[in-house]
Scaffold this motif. Structure first.
Motif, short mmCIF file in Angstrom:
data_model
loop_
_atom_site.label_atom_id
_atom_site.label_comp_id
_atom_site.label_asym_id
_atom_site.label_seq_id
_atom_site.Cartn_x
_atom_site.Cartn_y
_atom_site.Cartn_z
N ALA A 131 0.83 -1.21 0.00
CA ALA A 131 0.00 0.00 0.00
C ALA A 131 0.86 1.25 0.00
O ALA A 131 0.61 2.20 -0.75
CB ALA A 131 -0.93 -0.01 1.21
N PHE A 132 1.90 1.27 0.83
CA PHE A 132 2.79 2.43 0.90
C PHE A 132 3.52 2.62 -0.44
O PHE A 132 3.59 3.73 -0.97
CB PHE A 132 3.81 2.24 2.02
CG PHE A 132 4.72 3.42 2.22
CD1 PHE A 132 4.34 4.47 3.03
CD2 PHE A 132 5.96 3.48 1.59
CE1 PHE A 132 5.17 5.57 3.22
CE2 PHE A 132 6.79 4.56 1.76
CZ PHE A 132 6.40 5.61 2.58
N ALA A 133 4.04 1.51 -0.99
CA ALA A 133 4.76 1.59 -2.26
C ALA A 133 3.84 2.03 -3.40
O ALA A 133 4.22 2.83 -4.25
CB ALA A 133 5.39 0.23 -2.58
N HIS A 134 2.60 1.52 -3.39
CA HIS A 134 1.64 1.88 -4.43
C HIS A 134 1.34 3.37 -4.39
O HIS A 134 1.30 4.04 -5.42
CB HIS A 134 0.35 1.08 -4.28
CG HIS A 134 -0.69 1.41 -5.29
ND1 HIS A 134 -1.61 2.43 -5.11
CD2 HIS A 134 -0.94 0.90 -6.52
CE1 HIS A 134 -2.38 2.51 -6.16
NE2 HIS A 134 -2.01 1.60 -7.04
N THR A 167 4.10 -10.49 -6.04
CA THR A 167 3.83 -9.19 -6.67
C THR A 167 4.91 -8.18 -6.32
O THR A 167 5.46 -7.50 -7.20
CB THR A 167 2.46 -8.66 -6.22
OG1 THR A 167 1.45 -9.58 -6.61
CG2 THR A 167 2.17 -7.30 -6.86
N ALA A 168 5.22 -8.07 -5.03
CA ALA A 168 6.24 -7.11 -4.58
C ALA A 168 7.59 -7.41 -5.22
O ALA A 168 8.30 -6.50 -5.66
CB ALA A 168 6.35 -7.16 -3.06
N THR A 169 7.95 -8.69 -5.31
CA THR A 169 9.23 -9.09 -5.90
C THR A 169 9.27 -8.75 -7.39
O THR A 169 10.27 -8.23 -7.91
CB THR A 169 9.46 -10.60 -5.72
OG1 THR A 169 9.42 -10.90 -4.32
CG2 THR A 169 10.80 -11.02 -6.29
N THR A 170 8.18 -9.02 -8.09
CA THR A 170 8.12 -8.74 -9.52
C THR A 170 8.22 -7.24 -9.79
O THR A 170 8.96 -6.80 -10.68
CB THR A 170 6.81 -9.29 -10.11
OG1 THR A 170 6.74 -10.69 -9.88
CG2 THR A 170 6.74 -9.03 -11.61
N VAL A 171 7.48 -6.45 -9.03
CA VAL A 171 7.50 -4.99 -9.21
C VAL A 171 8.88 -4.43 -8.91
O VAL A 171 9.39 -3.57 -9.64
CB VAL A 171 6.43 -4.33 -8.31
CG1 VAL A 171 6.57 -2.81 -8.34
CG2 VAL A 171 5.03 -4.73 -8.77
N LEU A 172 9.51 -4.92 -7.86
CA LEU A 172 10.85 -4.46 -7.50
C LEU A 172 11.86 -4.80 -8.60
O LEU A 172 12.69 -3.98 -8.99
CB LEU A 172 11.29 -5.09 -6.18
CG LEU A 172 12.67 -4.66 -5.64
CD1 LEU A 172 12.68 -3.16 -5.36
CD2 LEU A 172 13.02 -5.44 -4.39
N PHE A 173 11.78 -6.01 -9.14
CA PHE A 173 12.68 -6.43 -10.21
C PHE A 173 12.48 -5.56 -11.45
O PHE A 173 13.45 -5.11 -12.08
CB PHE A 173 12.42 -7.90 -10.54
CG PHE A 173 13.24 -8.41 -11.69
CD1 PHE A 173 14.60 -8.62 -11.56
CD2 PHE A 173 12.65 -8.69 -12.92
CE1 PHE A 173 15.37 -9.09 -12.62
CE2 PHE A 173 13.39 -9.16 -13.99
CZ PHE A 173 14.76 -9.36 -13.84
#
Length: 335
Positions: A193-196, A265-271
């Motif tokens: 949520a914070f990252a979004h 999801t978080a890992t994919t977005v970070l990559f």
């Protein structure tokens, strides 16, 4: 006249931010709702606070990119830039409102990019720009992300949940494991949520900053506050529609499954971010939820729901672009 235009721009930017909260921000908490880790009221409070904080504290850099990364607005008359940016925000917003009404989780990033491209194409048709001036490479990356992000999210979620199943669930008491993962899932949901908020607030504030002439300058904090406030209100008032779709209707979710989807999801977005690739949190999370569902067998996934979602993804850019073209053309004539 200028004051009225600025007030109208702020109102439209707030409307876009409200749409982001109602549709896109709901994704970060949907799996927590589906697994029962959080109630809808708890989701509204937590997501609203963290999305607002992310938008205000870390939203300014992406805002600058969205404002001028697709259409070379520095080559256009400021009046045309203002009208084009305003038409882009409104065009994307109208499409997202329709999508949210039908409980379709669409990408607000793709919506605003499509709308900005629509503005650029309209400017080309009026001979203010050439077709080569539009940053087609950005669109190429976005189309690539349509394909790669949900697939990568699905594969990672499938693998993570499979490992959890065989390494933990089959060795320990299931209820105890699920209870522990409930708290882990809440942490991953809060992080998302914070990252979004820090990233996708730009879908509202970027064009708004462009319309008001803040190009090449520091985005005023009050613009980010408007974006964060709109997202928080969107979650609280209409976010339940997409939360229900993603959290309940694609596949059955438990805390271990929800954790797997969110972590993937978080890992994919970070990559993707490390590669500089524009990526949709919506597409990635939905793909991850589908991947977790496939880990339980094909019958665990409601394919009719998946087909509806995929159709809405394919329609997002052309519809948002088309609406923006119509709105921009009307504004040039009448404003």
């Amino acid at each position: 006249m200028i004051e009225i235009f600025i007030l109208f721009t702020i109102a439209v930017g707030l409307y876009m931010a409200w749409n982001i909260g109602a549709n896109d921000a709901a994704n970060s908490m949907a799996t927590s709702y589906g697994s029962g880790a959080l109630t809808l009221k708890q989701i509204i409070v937590i997501a609203s606070v963290l999305e607002f904080a992310g938008a205000v504290l870390y939203g300014k850099r992406v805002t600058h990119t969205i404002a001028k990364g697709i259409v070379p607005i520095e080559s256009l008359d400021p009046h045309l830039v203002a009208l084009g940016a305003l038409s882009a925000i409104l065009g994307a917003s109208l499409w997202i409102t329709v999508a949210t009404y039908y409980q379709l989780p669409v990408s607000t990033t793709h919506s605003i990019v499509g709308a900005m491209v629509g503005f650029g194409l309209a400017a080309v048709s009026q001979n203010y720009l050439s077709i080569g001036d539009i940053q087609w490479g950005v669109l190429y990356k976005i189309v690539l992300s349509w394909i790669l992000s949900p697939i990568m999210g699905a594969i990672l979620a499938f693998l993570i949940f499979t490992v959890i199943r065989y390494a933990i669930l089959m060795r320990f008491e299931v209820s105890a494991v699920e209870h522990i993962f409930k708290y882990l899932q809440i942490l991953t949901a809060c992080y998302m949520a914070f990252a979004h908020g820090s990233n996708d607030v730009a879908n509202a504030t970027g064009p708004m900053a462009a319309a008001m002439g803040y190009i090449g300058a520091e985005t005023p904090p009050w613009v980010l506050v408007i974006g964060g406030l709109g997202i928080a209100v969107g979650i609280a008032t209409w976010g339940y529609r997409v939360i229900e779709m993603v959290g309940k209707r694609i596949t059955e979710l438990t805390p271990t499954r929800g954790f797997s989807a969110e972590f993937a999801t978080a890992t994919t977005v970070l990559f993707a971010s490390s590669l500089g690739m524009p990526i949709s949190t919506t597409h990635t999370l939905v793909g991850s939820v589908i991947g977790v569902g496939f880990a339980g067998g094909l019958a665990s996934v409601d394919l009719s729901v998946v087909k509806r979602i995929l159709a809405s993804w394919l329609l997002t850019v052309p519809i948002a672009a088309g609406i923006a073209i119509v709105l921009y053309t009307l504004m040039v004539v009448f404003v």
